[in-house]
Write an enzyme that holds these catalytic residues in place. Structure first.
Site, PDB file in Angstrom:
ATOM      1  N   SER A  51       0.856  -1.212   0.121  1.00 27.59           N
ATOM      2  CA  SER A  51      -0.031   0.009   0.068  1.00 27.59           C
ATOM      3  C   SER A  51       0.978   1.306   0.039  1.00 27.59           C
ATOM      4  O   SER A  51       0.282   2.454  -0.351  1.00 27.59           O
ATOM      5  CB  SER A  51      -0.930  -0.165   1.386  1.00 27.59           C
ATOM      6  OG  SER A  51      -0.203  -0.155   2.426  1.00 27.59           O
ATOM      7  N   ASP A 112      -3.699  -8.352   8.590  1.00 29.99           N
ATOM      8  CA  ASP A 112      -2.279  -8.825   9.137  1.00 29.99           C
ATOM      9  C   ASP A 112      -1.610  -9.924   8.440  1.00 29.99           C
ATOM     10  O   ASP A 112      -1.818 -11.176   8.530  1.00 29.99           O
ATOM     11  CB  ASP A 112      -2.355  -9.330  10.487  1.00 29.99           C
ATOM     12  CG  ASP A 112      -1.224  -9.574  11.184  1.00 29.99           C
ATOM     13  OD1 ASP A 112      -0.038  -9.167  10.601  1.00 29.99           O
ATOM     14  OD2 ASP A 112      -1.036  -9.950  12.488  1.00 29.99           O
ATOM     15  N   ALA A 113      -0.465  -9.594   7.806  1.00 29.81           N
ATOM     16  CA  ALA A 113       0.237 -10.499   6.704  1.00 29.81           C
ATOM     17  C   ALA A 113       0.906 -11.531   7.463  1.00 29.81           C
ATOM     18  O   ALA A 113       1.170 -12.644   6.996  1.00 29.81           O
ATOM     19  CB  ALA A 113       1.177  -9.850   5.689  1.00 29.81           C
ATOM     20  N   TYR A 227      18.543  -2.773   3.126  1.00 26.46           N
ATOM     21  CA  TYR A 227      19.227  -1.413   3.164  1.00 26.46           C
ATOM     22  C   TYR A 227      20.637  -1.779   3.507  1.00 26.46           C
ATOM     23  O   TYR A 227      20.824  -2.525   4.761  1.00 26.46           O
ATOM     24  CB  TYR A 227      18.591  -0.289   3.709  1.00 26.46           C
ATOM     25  CG  TYR A 227      19.286   0.885   3.350  1.00 26.46           C
ATOM     26  CD1 TYR A 227      19.480   1.494   2.064  1.00 26.46           C
ATOM     27  CD2 TYR A 227      19.990   1.516   4.541  1.00 26.46           C
ATOM     28  CE1 TYR A 227      20.212   2.704   2.059  1.00 26.46           C
ATOM     29  CE2 TYR A 227      20.585   2.677   4.350  1.00 26.46           C
ATOM     30  CZ  TYR A 227      20.860   3.268   3.120  1.00 26.46           C
ATOM     31  OH  TYR A 227      21.589   4.596   2.812  1.00 26.46           O
ATOM     32  N   TYR A 237      21.773   1.545  11.500  1.00 30.34           N
ATOM     33  CA  TYR A 237      21.264   0.562  10.285  1.00 30.34           C
ATOM     34  C   TYR A 237      21.834  -0.760  10.411  1.00 30.34           C
ATOM     35  O   TYR A 237      21.856  -1.640  10.909  1.00 30.34           O
ATOM     36  CB  TYR A 237      21.154   1.426   9.258  1.00 30.34           C
ATOM     37  CG  TYR A 237      19.936   0.708   8.450  1.00 30.34           C
ATOM     38  CD1 TYR A 237      18.564   1.148   8.458  1.00 30.34           C
ATOM     39  CD2 TYR A 237      20.376  -0.512   7.763  1.00 30.34           C
ATOM     40  CE1 TYR A 237      17.538   0.710   7.815  1.00 30.34           C
ATOM     41  CE2 TYR A 237      19.022  -1.225   7.229  1.00 30.34           C
ATOM     42  CZ  TYR A 237      17.732  -0.777   7.012  1.00 30.34           C
ATOM     43  OH  TYR A 237      16.676  -1.106   6.619  1.00 30.34           O
ATOM     44  N   LYS A 246      17.912  -7.801   8.814  1.00 29.28           N
ATOM     45  CA  LYS A 246      18.286  -7.864   7.414  1.00 29.28           C
ATOM     46  C   LYS A 246      19.158  -9.079   6.953  1.00 29.28           C
ATOM     47  O   LYS A 246      19.291  -9.766   6.039  1.00 29.28           O
ATOM     48  CB  LYS A 246      18.960  -6.734   6.894  1.00 29.28           C
ATOM     49  CG  LYS A 246      17.905  -5.533   6.872  1.00 29.28           C
ATOM     50  CD  LYS A 246      16.637  -5.879   6.107  1.00 29.28           C
ATOM     51  CE  LYS A 246      15.664  -4.524   6.133  1.00 29.28           C
ATOM     52  NZ  LYS A 246      14.408  -4.861   5.781  1.00 29.28           N
TER      53      LYS A 246
END
Ligand code: NAD
Length: 392
Positions: A51, A112-113, A227, A237, A246
């Site tokens: 979305s 809710d995925a 990222y 990060y 990640k």
């Protein structure tokens, strides 16, 4: 109702239906102008987290560059008394309409995925409306929490350094004030919980559910996003809690490829460019980095937004004509190649050293950052008349 932006820190609590629709339309026009087709273009695409941000852009690119039928899964709020819907809800309404006008199937699930129910509902819709098989699955969730579907336990993600506190420059992008921010280190539990929310466990569960249900086409591909960024942002990060998630995502890509080997399926992590989205605005240090980055990338005419990145991912990576998907030595797709160019990064470092409250408007593209931020919620678009009364 006249709808205006209502800011609360790094979120905006209102969204403009006509502005969101215009934002989607502009992305659709961009993708339409870059249509392409070869043996590898996807025909039926599932986007999880469709979305806003990268997920929305990937759905737009799949539909309007490749002519794919799409199914989007997202978690958004509808309008209620005195409150607008969330931007993603408006984005989805606008995109479904444009897809249907173009003769494309566009189905959506708002739920809710992370749950088993939404996975089952998705599989049923693939069978009912998408011809029973999908050839591309984009996994683009960014969520502050996740309920484990087996135990019911709710986990929260945090954006924190690991090991020791980190102090770095940050900007209040509303005012341009540059200051030092100190972020305390995460506890072991916080790191583990962030991995649980933003790592690859749920991506693997999706792959298992889809493959067991037999709804993945031969040679289906799935991609999730990561990222890396420059050393300036590593503490918060890459080397922080989100970076650990990640790493987990990358490990799960290997497991998914193994799982899908009987159908020749493959999973990839794509390392994308830093862009203003609802998720990234919440990360300390990163908005100032982005404002500097955008200034330099725009000056070199190599700046891309989400739809430009996702169009490039499809045209030049996932659907490479010869069937060989270009990756780095860790099997990752790199869409951060322009961001990480040496001249761009040395320019960022140079400005980073000098930037302060007095010069932040001149040395950085804070104006562009603010524009992008407002646009996420459908504000600041030239072609929209915000003085009109509109039904939320
Ligand atoms: P975003 O906030 O714009 O989008 C998140 C999407 O996830 C939305 O569609 C939202 O509805 C959906 N979502 C969240 N919780 C959900 C739930 N429980 N069930 C169903 N849908 C849910 O975020 P984004 O920046 O586009 O991030 C997407 C991915 O891209 C993330 O993995 C992020 O780490 C990665 N990424 C982002 C950037 C960046 O700079 N924005 C850069 C590289 C990679």
């Amino acid at each position: 109702m006249i709808i205006t932006p209502k800011m609360r820190g790094f979120i905006c609590t209102t969204a403009h239906p006509a502005g969101c629709a215009e934002n989607v339309r502009l992305q659709v026009e961009y993708a339409k102008a870059r249509r392409f087709s070869n043996v590898n273009t996807p025909k039926k695409v599932l986007v999880i987290g469709s979305s806003t941000g990268y997920g929305l852009a990937s759905r737009i690119a799949a539909a309007f560059c490749c002519g794919a039928d799409t199914l989007g899964v997202f978690f958004e709020k509808t309008a209620a008394k005195g409150r607008t819907a969330t931007a993603g809800w408006y984005n989805n309404v606008a995109l479904e309409r444009l897809c249907k006008d173009a003769g494309l199937v566009a189905e959506s699930i708002n739920g809710d995925a992370f749950s088993n129910d939404v996975k089952a509902e998705t599989i049923a819709l693939i069978k009912e409306k998408l011809g029973g098989k999908i050839d591309l699955v984009v996994y683009s969730l960014a969520s502050p929490k996740r309920q484990d579907p087996l135990t019911g336990e709710v986990y929260s993600s945090v954006i924190k350094p690991i090991g020791s506190p980190f102090t770095g420059k940050t900007v209040d992008f509303h005012t341009g004030e540059v200051s030092d921010v100190t972020v305390g280190p995460a506890t072991e539990q916080e790191t583990a919980h962030t991995v649980k929310v933003m790592g690859g466990e749920d991506w693997l569960l999706w792959a298992k559910a889809l493959s067991e249900a037999g709804v993945l086409a031969q040679n289906a591909v799935t991609v999730a996003f990561s990222y890396i960024g420059p050393s300036l942002t590593h503490a918060v990060y890459k080397d922080g809690t989100i970076g650990m998630a990640k790493v987990d995502l990358e490990e799960n890509a290997g497991q998914i490829t193994e799982l899908l080997s009987p159908i020749g399926g493959r999973a990839f992590v794509s390392v994308n460019k830093a862009l203003v989205t609802q998720a990234s605005a919440a990360i300390p240090v990163v908005p100032l980095y982005m404002a500097i980055l955008f200034k330099l990338m725009k000056a070199e005419s190599i700046h891309e937004d989400c739809v430009a990145q996702m169009t490039r991912m499809l045209r030049e990576r996932l659907c490479a004509e010869d069937g060989v998907i270009p990756t780095d030595e860790k099997n990752r797709i790199r869409l951060d190649d322009l961001e990480m160019r040496e001249d761009i990064q040395s320019g960022v470092e140079e400005i980073w050293r000098r930037v302060n409250t007095e010069n932040s408007e001149v040395l950085t593209d804070l104006e562009g950052y603010r524009e992008d931020f407002l646009r996420l919620f459908g504000f600041g678009l030239e072609s929209v008349d915000y003085s009109l009364d509109i039904e939320p």
